[in-house]
Scaffold this motif. Structure first.
Motif, mmCIF file in Angstrom:
data_model
loop_
_atom_site.group_PDB
_atom_site.id
_atom_site.type_symbol
_atom_site.label_atom_id
_atom_site.label_comp_id
_atom_site.label_asym_id
_atom_site.label_seq_id
_atom_site.Cartn_x
_atom_site.Cartn_y
_atom_site.Cartn_z
ATOM 1 N N HIS A 170 0.853 -1.188 0.000
ATOM 2 C CA HIS A 170 0.000 0.000 0.000
ATOM 3 C C HIS A 170 0.894 1.244 0.000
ATOM 4 C CE1 HIS A 170 -3.076 2.919 1.027
ATOM 5 N NE2 HIS A 170 -4.002 1.984 0.852
ATOM 6 N N PRO A 171 0.636 2.205 -0.896
ATOM 7 C CA PRO A 171 1.547 3.357 -1.004
ATOM 8 C C PRO A 171 1.472 4.332 0.162
ATOM 9 C CG PRO A 171 -0.356 3.647 -2.446
ATOM 10 C CD PRO A 171 -0.449 2.244 -1.894
ATOM 11 N N ASP A 172 0.376 4.312 0.915
ATOM 12 C CA ASP A 172 0.180 5.336 1.944
ATOM 13 C C ASP A 172 -0.139 4.794 3.337
ATOM 14 O OD1 ASP A 172 0.340 7.449 -0.069
ATOM 15 O OD2 ASP A 172 -1.667 6.802 -0.672
ATOM 16 N N LYS A 173 -0.663 3.592 3.430
ATOM 17 C CA LYS A 173 -1.220 3.107 4.687
ATOM 18 C C LYS A 173 -0.294 2.088 5.338
ATOM 19 C CE LYS A 173 -5.477 1.052 6.562
ATOM 20 N NZ LYS A 173 -6.801 0.489 6.198
ATOM 21 N N GLN A 174 0.053 2.318 6.604
ATOM 22 C CA GLN A 174 0.862 1.349 7.312
ATOM 23 C C GLN A 174 -0.015 0.276 7.945
ATOM 24 O OE1 GLN A 174 2.979 3.851 10.063
ATOM 25 N NE2 GLN A 174 1.452 3.620 11.680
ATOM 26 N N ALA A 175 0.556 -0.913 8.094
ATOM 27 C CA ALA A 175 -0.114 -2.004 8.803
ATOM 28 C C ALA A 175 0.376 -1.969 10.243
ATOM 29 C CB ALA A 175 0.195 -3.343 8.147
ATOM 30 N N GLU A 176 -0.500 -1.601 11.153
ATOM 31 C CA GLU A 176 -0.079 -1.298 12.526
ATOM 32 C C GLU A 176 -0.098 -2.502 13.452
ATOM 33 O OE1 GLU A 176 -2.585 1.859 13.777
ATOM 34 O OE2 GLU A 176 -1.559 3.380 12.564
ATOM 35 N N HIS A 177 -0.727 -3.567 13.056
ATOM 36 C CA HIS A 177 -0.872 -4.711 13.968
ATOM 37 C C HIS A 177 -0.534 -5.997 13.225
ATOM 38 C CE1 HIS A 177 -3.749 -1.605 15.484
ATOM 39 N NE2 HIS A 177 -3.046 -1.833 16.578
ATOM 40 N N PHE A 178 0.746 -6.244 13.018
ATOM 41 C CA PHE A 178 1.204 -7.469 12.364
ATOM 42 C C PHE A 178 1.945 -8.311 13.393
ATOM 43 C CE2 PHE A 178 4.291 -10.067 10.101
ATOM 44 C CZ PHE A 178 3.482 -10.680 9.155
ATOM 45 N N TYR A 179 1.356 -9.441 13.748
ATOM 46 C CA TYR A 179 1.910 -10.354 14.741
ATOM 47 C C TYR A 179 2.410 -11.617 14.042
ATOM 48 C CZ TYR A 179 -0.714 -7.651 18.283
ATOM 49 O OH TYR A 179 -1.208 -6.663 19.090
ATOM 50 N N TYR A 180 3.447 -12.245 14.588
ATOM 51 C CA TYR A 180 3.959 -13.460 13.950
ATOM 52 C C TYR A 180 4.805 -14.281 14.924
ATOM 53 C CZ TYR A 180 8.532 -11.155 13.631
ATOM 54 O OH TYR A 180 9.720 -10.532 13.932
ATOM 55 N N TYR A 181 4.767 -15.609 14.733
ATOM 56 C CA TYR A 181 5.733 -16.550 15.277
ATOM 57 C C TYR A 181 6.245 -17.381 14.101
ATOM 58 C CZ TYR A 181 3.475 -16.015 19.916
ATOM 59 O OH TYR A 181 2.944 -15.535 21.079
ATOM 60 N N ILE A 182 7.517 -17.697 14.097
ATOM 61 C CA ILE A 182 8.075 -18.673 13.160
ATOM 62 C C ILE A 182 8.826 -19.687 14.002
ATOM 63 C CG2 ILE A 182 9.551 -19.063 11.156
ATOM 64 C CD1 ILE A 182 9.158 -16.082 10.456
ATOM 65 N N ASP A 183 8.277 -20.881 14.117
ATOM 66 C CA ASP A 183 8.878 -21.945 14.925
ATOM 67 C C ASP A 183 9.676 -22.867 14.006
ATOM 68 O OD1 ASP A 183 7.502 -20.967 17.198
ATOM 69 O OD2 ASP A 183 5.716 -22.078 16.608
ATOM 70 N N TYR A 184 10.928 -23.141 14.386
ATOM 71 C CA TYR A 184 11.785 -23.947 13.520
ATOM 72 C C TYR A 184 12.759 -24.761 14.357
ATOM 73 C CZ TYR A 184 15.305 -20.278 14.345
ATOM 74 O OH TYR A 184 16.178 -19.396 14.928
ATOM 75 N N ASP A 185 13.357 -25.754 13.719
ATOM 76 C CA ASP A 185 14.392 -26.575 14.339
ATOM 77 C C ASP A 185 15.725 -26.298 13.660
ATOM 78 O OD1 ASP A 185 12.563 -27.826 15.986
ATOM 79 O OD2 ASP A 185 12.307 -29.564 14.669
ATOM 80 N N LEU A 186 16.769 -26.175 14.444
ATOM 81 C CA LEU A 186 18.128 -26.230 13.916
ATOM 82 C C LEU A 186 18.571 -27.684 13.940
ATOM 83 C CD1 LEU A 186 19.782 -23.107 15.557
ATOM 84 C CD2 LEU A 186 19.054 -23.389 13.185
ATOM 85 N N LEU A 187 19.134 -28.159 12.828
ATOM 86 C CA LEU A 187 19.453 -29.565 12.663
ATOM 87 C C LEU A 187 20.933 -29.743 12.356
ATOM 88 C CD1 LEU A 187 16.432 -30.409 10.319
ATOM 89 C CD2 LEU A 187 16.546 -30.808 12.784
ATOM 90 N N ASP A 188 21.439 -30.947 12.559
ATOM 91 C CA ASP A 188 22.815 -31.260 12.170
ATOM 92 C C ASP A 188 22.936 -31.312 10.648
ATOM 93 O OD1 ASP A 188 23.600 -31.438 14.853
ATOM 94 O OD2 ASP A 188 22.992 -33.550 14.950
#
Length: 292
Positions: A170-188
């Protein structure tokens, strides 16, 4: 994603989670945000606006109590959500924002340093919610729960690096409420036969009468087609779903190897649906007079 039969099998995977308060998934770094802006440096390095989104969610409690639970996505700007070295595998993604922003926020994912994203899809469409419509999804890989709690359980392995961004177009409007989780594993290591997750977005508006809409094209090599999310906007009267889904494989020309009997049949329904539904592998979650 663990299955029931594997719950009792031990693993060397190291679980991590990225959020607005732990932007790098650091060990012992969850909930470190405070009213003075820590860890502001790490957030700004990812192109994130540090603004105190979430308002006074923590009230007088302060650090460790939801000081920076979400992001403000500035207009015309791309924000990095994840920038992590591997090997590893994303197991679960949860995101939420206002439904009015579903088509204005573009989700992109890059594996192992690639310049062109393997995933480039509007946020809502990625989670089976098109345009500004809200629908509950109860599929195994995608869940959308009240209210706009959007979840992906597709496993996304990466050998060297994973990067996820979101762009507010959007050229003018901010998104004020963006929530997130990214769950991941680190592996060998990740198995040699691991497939990398891909998703793309296609739109034709309007689609000329009597012409086929191409869902996917130009794919070569080994892999699994795990499905699609399809949205119609009907501009004339009559039943819209009689078109067959056709799948052309390995050089098919005029006639496909796989050809269905109707759009509603491809998505597991029959006889023009008649009602909405969401099931483990398919569904018709939204329809009616104002469907997009």
């Amino acid at each position: 994603m663990l299955s029931l039969h594997s719950l009792s099998l031990l693993s060397s995977a190291r679980s991590r989670s990225i959020s607005a308060e732990n932007v790098n998934g650091g060990v012992g770094a969850g909930g470190m945000a405070d009213i003075d802006g820590k860890p502001q440096k790490e957030a700004l390095a990812l192109g994130q606006d540090w603004g105190p989104t979430g308002g006074n969610a923590a009230r007088e409690l302060g650090q460790k109590y939801k000081v920076r639970p979400s992001l403000t996505l500035l207009p015309g700007r791309t924000t990095t959500l994840m920038d992590i070295d591997g090997p590893g595998c994303i197991r679960h993604i949860w995101m939420t924002t206002e439904s009015s922003r579903f088509r204005e926020l573009i989700l992109r994912m890059y594996w192992d340093g690639e310049a062109t994203p393997s995933v480039e899809v509007p946020l809502g469409d990625f989670f089976c919610n098109a345009a500004k419509h809200e629908a509950k999804i109860m599929a195994i890989p995608i869940n959308v729960n009240p209210v706009n709690g959007m979840n992906s359980y597709f496993p996304m392995p990466f050998a060297r690096h994973a990067k996820i961004t979101v762009e507010n177009i959007h050229p003018d409007k901010q998104a004020e409420h963006f929530y997130y989780y990214i769950d991941y594993d680190l592996l060998d290591e990740i198995p040699a036969e691991s497939a990398y997750f891909h998703a793309t977005f296609r739109r034709v508006n309007p689609l000329p009468y009597g012409e086929d809409f191409t869902i996917l094209d130009g794919v070569s090599g080994r892999g699994h087609f795990v499905g699609c999310y399809l949205t119609y906007q009907q501009n004339n009267d009559g039943w819209w779903g009689e078109g067959e889904v056709k799948i052309f494989i390995d050089g098919d020309d005029e006639f496909p190897t796989i050809c269905g009997t109707g759009t509603e049949d491809y998505f597991g329904g029959a006889w023009c649906f008649g009602e909405t539904f969401s099931a483990p592998f398919m569904g018709y979650p939204f329809g009616g007079k104002n469907a997009a």
